[in-house]
Design a protein around this motif. Structure first.
Motif, PDB file in Angstrom:
ATOM      1  N   UNK A   1     -23.652  22.234  59.986  1.00  0.00           N
ATOM      2  CA  UNK A   1     -23.104  21.400  61.050  1.00  0.00           C
ATOM      3  C   UNK A   1     -21.702  21.875  61.431  1.00  0.00           C
ATOM      4  N   UNK A   2     -20.836  22.080  60.436  1.00  0.00           N
ATOM      5  CA  UNK A   2     -19.471  22.492  60.745  1.00  0.00           C
ATOM      6  C   UNK A   2     -19.407  23.936  61.233  1.00  0.00           C
ATOM      7  N   UNK A   3     -20.355  24.767  60.839  1.00  0.00           N
ATOM      8  CA  UNK A   3     -20.455  26.114  61.411  1.00  0.00           C
ATOM      9  C   UNK A   3     -20.800  26.004  62.892  1.00  0.00           C
ATOM     10  N   UNK A   4     -21.705  25.097  63.213  1.00  0.00           N
ATOM     11  CA  UNK A   4     -22.055  24.864  64.622  1.00  0.00           C
ATOM     12  C   UNK A   4     -20.877  24.283  65.404  1.00  0.00           C
ATOM     13  N   UNK A   5     -20.091  23.425  64.752  1.00  0.00           N
ATOM     14  CA  UNK A   5     -18.884  22.875  65.396  1.00  0.00           C
ATOM     15  C   UNK A   5     -17.930  24.025  65.712  1.00  0.00           C
ATOM     16  N   UNK A   6     -17.767  24.937  64.779  1.00  0.00           N
ATOM     17  CA  UNK A   6     -16.891  26.097  64.998  1.00  0.00           C
ATOM     18  C   UNK A   6     -17.389  26.910  66.188  1.00  0.00           C
ATOM     19  N   UNK A   7     -18.677  27.169  66.231  1.00  0.00           N
ATOM     20  CA  UNK A   7     -19.255  27.914  67.360  1.00  0.00           C
ATOM     21  C   UNK A   7     -19.026  27.167  68.668  1.00  0.00           C
TER      22      UNK A   7
ATOM     23  N   UNK B   1     -32.865  11.512  61.683  1.00  0.00           N
ATOM     24  CA  UNK B   1     -31.717  11.828  60.850  1.00  0.00           C
ATOM     25  C   UNK B   1     -31.178  13.221  61.173  1.00  0.00           C
ATOM     26  N   UNK B   2     -32.061  14.142  61.536  1.00  0.00           N
ATOM     27  CA  UNK B   2     -31.628  15.487  61.889  1.00  0.00           C
ATOM     28  C   UNK B   2     -30.723  15.482  63.118  1.00  0.00           C
ATOM     29  N   UNK B   3     -30.916  14.495  63.993  1.00  0.00           N
ATOM     30  CA  UNK B   3     -30.118  14.410  65.214  1.00  0.00           C
ATOM     31  C   UNK B   3     -28.629  14.304  64.929  1.00  0.00           C
ATOM     32  N   UNK B   4     -28.267  13.661  63.846  1.00  0.00           N
ATOM     33  CA  UNK B   4     -26.844  13.504  63.548  1.00  0.00           C
ATOM     34  C   UNK B   4     -26.188  14.832  63.172  1.00  0.00           C
ATOM     35  N   UNK B   5     -26.987  15.850  62.871  1.00  0.00           N
ATOM     36  CA  UNK B   5     -26.456  17.178  62.567  1.00  0.00           C
ATOM     37  C   UNK B   5     -26.511  18.112  63.771  1.00  0.00           C
ATOM     38  N   UNK B   6     -26.922  17.594  64.929  1.00  0.00           N
ATOM     39  CA  UNK B   6     -26.993  18.383  66.150  1.00  0.00           C
ATOM     40  C   UNK B   6     -25.667  18.258  66.901  1.00  0.00           C
TER      41      UNK B   6
END
Length: 87
Positions: free
Chosen positions: A55-61, A1-6
């Motif tokens: 997740x969205x912070x990582x998307x921004x990065x 489940x954590x994979x979907x947030x990677x």
């Protein structure tokens, strides 16, 4: 489940779909959409909200820090060659 947030598990096209945006959207609209989602999930103050905010912070990065790193590399190359610029 954590994979979907990677974020690294997704292509740019998949991330645009998650954001409900087209790939040819302006950087300004892309960033505004991402920041809106980060704020929305920050305010939820639940474990799901925390995961989605990260997740969205990582998307921004993913979309914006890569550009900054490229600009820094160009600036370093210019300095190494002995040219002075004001960027």
């Amino acid at each position: 489940m954590e994979d979907e947030y990677n974020v690294n598990k997704y292509t740019d096209e998949e991330l645009y779909k998650i954001l409900n945006l087209s790939p040819n959207v302006s950087d300004r609209v892309l960033e505004a959409s991402i920041l809106t989602l980060i704020n929305r999930y920050d305010n939820m103050q639940t474990s799901a909200g925390i995961q989605l905010s990260k997740f969205f912070t990582d998307v921004h990065k993913h979309f914006f820090n890569a550009e900054e790193e490229e600009e820094e590399m160009v600036e370093e190359e210019v300095v190494e060659e002995g040219f002075q610029t004001k960027m």
